[in-house]
Design a protein around this motif. Structure first.
Motif, PDB file in Angstrom:
ATOM      1  N   MET A  85       3.606  -1.391   1.086  1.00  0.00           N
ATOM      2  CA  MET A  85       1.312  -0.873   0.662  1.00  0.00           C
ATOM      3  C   MET A  85       1.052   0.852   1.053  1.00  0.00           C
ATOM      4  SD  MET A  85      -0.177  -3.353   3.252  1.00  0.00           S
ATOM      5  CE  MET A  85       0.355  -5.508   2.940  1.00  0.00           C
ATOM      6  N   ARG A  86       2.124   1.483   2.073  1.00  0.00           N
ATOM      7  CA  ARG A  86       1.892   2.854   1.609  1.00  0.00           C
ATOM      8  C   ARG A  86       1.853   3.617   1.576  1.00  0.00           C
ATOM      9  NH1 ARG A  86      -1.322   5.726   5.395  1.00  0.00           N
ATOM     10  NH2 ARG A  86       0.468   7.908   5.285  1.00  0.00           N
ATOM     11  N   LEU A  87       3.249   3.488   0.103  1.00  0.00           N
ATOM     12  CA  LEU A  87       3.716   4.276  -1.128  1.00  0.00           C
ATOM     13  C   LEU A  87       2.946   3.612  -2.530  1.00  0.00           C
ATOM     14  CD1 LEU A  87       7.416   4.000  -0.166  1.00  0.00           C
ATOM     15  CD2 LEU A  87       5.851   5.472   0.082  1.00  0.00           C
ATOM     16  N   GLY A 103      -0.498   3.591  -2.102  1.00  0.00           N
ATOM     17  CA  GLY A 103      -1.204   4.083  -2.146  1.00  0.00           C
ATOM     18  C   GLY A 103      -2.246   3.151  -1.110  1.00  0.00           C
ATOM     19  N   ALA A 104      -2.105   2.852  -0.298  1.00  0.00           N
ATOM     20  CA  ALA A 104      -3.119   1.471   0.310  1.00  0.00           C
ATOM     21  C   ALA A 104      -3.739   2.773   2.129  1.00  0.00           C
ATOM     22  CB  ALA A 104      -2.284   0.723   0.702  1.00  0.00           C
TER      23      ALA A 104
END
Lengths: 302, 227
Positions: A212-214, A216-217
């Motif tokens: 999710m971080r990757l 763009g969350a």
């Protein structure tokens, strides 16, 4: 803003449902933790009640010489009442003492007859003193041993009961202190067990958090659903804990009452049911959400 | 559009992953980055998407100075880029449809827009029938197409594909590359990291060759030549 909130809640519910096994085990662990909590609440309320009724039973009485004028007694009463340690002072006059004595022995023929034969009232007036804290009886007793009162007072009950009062005071003190220690330790255990369970549950989804971080969350968008799940865990576990403890209290209550009549758990449980449920849900939500936040934090650093 | 300026990356003060990289990529280019394992290709991508910070040098993407982005600024920055990984990195508890919709939700798109765009892109990658399957119910090629759809749905200016064919058979690989070319033709800059010689030679596009953390060759219509 609202769509984001709506989506966070939606994902929270979805994650809860799709990881159902993980959710169930986490809820079970949390239910156990909350059972400890509610047990501690009930325990502390009941010990306070027992301690209160024990304290209520302790008092000291001062008996005056038969010829002591009432004015002197009332003066002593006033001076006692001015002491910070004294909670209440009851004056029992000679007439009142006789009345009480008669009432107590109404059914005893010999004593009633013996009393009626007597011309004068043989009983002495007394002051009944209660202290705010049982430890203070010693201070009050010492105050009564004062030389000024010597000629009026015939005896002070503390002097005979000193050992019992002191021991009772010690017991009350120990129960209160060890009860507090027990509560602190057990709540700590409950909190740590819950934290651990939720950390494990979230650890198993750490890859997802990274993905999710990757893509763009934002952190809030990742954390949100876990917080929603924490709230869900807390609420469900709270309700379960009440459901589990209710029959336990119902069935043990009569036995406890036999041992200590002051303790009536079931009525207490029923009258305080709403606030108990409130406490449990509050604890549950607090525990669930803080554990979630702490657990997710670790995996957000991508 | 992308500019690496004297970028170096050193791990633990001794392991040099990238050394003095200078690389410019223009809008709408299709660039293949090739090299052996450990040549520094993946590090290059990690720096570009802000997963790592350069030890030295500056890195620009459009108006962003990537090496200066803070943790809180990364999500918005990453939404400018579509990323495809060798190991797909789909969200395992979400269906294909939901995985793709996720990227739009992050952009704050409305549900009606999501319901309009997601079926379109599923159709484009040929997965309409698998919309409601979970990743573990899909084959490798299908998973990678879902990943590409997710990377493209929010119309990023750049698509980064880090060895997208690494786990796929030749037929599926060719399909994926065809898809990437089509995407590039539609106006998206594509950075393809690979060590598949055949793919690179058939593309006839710009090739950047890397070895030991350095760029050793940079050619238009390049070929896969190492050493």
């Amino acid at each position: 803003m609202f769509t984001a909130l709506f989506r966070i809640i939606k994902y929270g519910l979805q994650g809860f449902k799709r990881n159902s096994w993980l959710s169930i085990t986490t809820i079970i662990v949390m239910t156990l933790a909350l059972l400890v909590f509610i047990g501690l609440i009930i325990f502390s309320v009941l010990t306070n009640k027992v301690i209160g009724s024990l304290k209520e039973k302790i008092d000291i009485s001062v008996y005056f010489n038969i010829d002591t004028p009432e004015d002197n007694i009332l003066a002593i009463k006033r001076s006692l009442e001015s002491l910070a340690e004294v909670k209440s002072v009851d004056y029992i006059s000679r007439d009142k003492a006789l009345e009480i004595f008669k009432a107590n022995h109404q059914n005893d023929q010999t004593i009633s007859e013996a009393i009626s034969i007597l011309d004068a009232n043989p009983l002495s007036a007394s002051l009944n003193i209660k202290a705010g804290d049982p430890k203070d009886y010693q201070v009050i007793a010492a105050y009564l041993n004062n030389d000024n009162f010597k000629n009026d007072i015939s005896q002070v009950s503390y002097n005979q009961n000193q050992v019992v009062i002191d021991r009772l005071t010690k017991i009350i003190d120990t129960v209160q202190k060890s009860g507090l220690a027990l509560m602190v330790i057990l709540s700590l255990v409950a909190v740590l067990v819950t934290l651990n369970a939720i950390m494990l549950a979230i650890h198993s989804t750490r890859d997802e958090i990274g993905i999710m971080r990757l893509v763009g969350a934002s952190n809030m968008f990742i954390r949100g659903p876990y917080i929603v799940q924490g709230v869900l865990y807390g609420v469900i576990a709270a309700i379960l804990s009440i459901i589990v403890i209710a029959p336990a209290i119902y069935f043990t209550s009569p036995y406890m009452e036999m041992i200590m009549p002051e303790i009536n758990m079931w009525p207490y449980f029923l009258t305080n049911l709403l606030s108990l449920i409130g406490y449990q849900i509050g604890f549950g939500i607090l525990l669930g959400t803080t554990s979630s936040i702490i657990a997710v934090r670790k995996y957000l650093k991508v | 559009m992308i500019s690496f300026q004297n970028v170096s990356k050193v791990y633990n003060n001794k392991s040099v992953a990238l050394e003095e990289i200078n690389l410019d990529i223009k809008q709408n280019e299709f660039v293949s980055i090739v090299g052996k394992n450990g040549a520094g290709k993946s590090t290059l991508i990690k720096l570009l998407i802000g997963e790592e910070k350069p030890s030295k040098g500056r890195l620009f993407f459009g108006s962003y100075e990537v090496n200066k982005l803070k943790m809180g600024e990364l999500p918005a920055y990453r939404r400018q880029i579509g990323i495809v990984f060798q190991d797909f990195r789909l969200l395992p508890t979400k269906t294909a449809y939901e995985n793709i919709a996720f990227a739009l939700e992050l952009d704050g798109k409305s549900q009606s827009e999501i319901d309009e765009f997601v079926p379109q892109i599923l159709d484009m990658v040929g997965l309409s029938e698998h919309a409601f399957n979970f990743p573990h119910e899909l084959s490798g090629g299908e998973k990678q197409r879902v990943a590409i759809a997710r990377a493209l749905i929010h119309r990023p200016v750049l698509l980064v594909a880090d060895e997208p064919t690494g786990n796929l058979d030749p037929l599926n690989s060719a399909e994926i590359i065809k898809l990437l070319s089509k995407i590039n033709e539609l106006g998206t800059t594509v950075m393809l990291v690979t060590h598949n010689k055949e793919i690179v030679n058939n593309l006839h596009k710009r090739v950047v060759s890397m070895d030991n953390g350095r760029i050793i060759r940079d050619e238009e219509d390049g070929r896969y030549i190492l050493a």
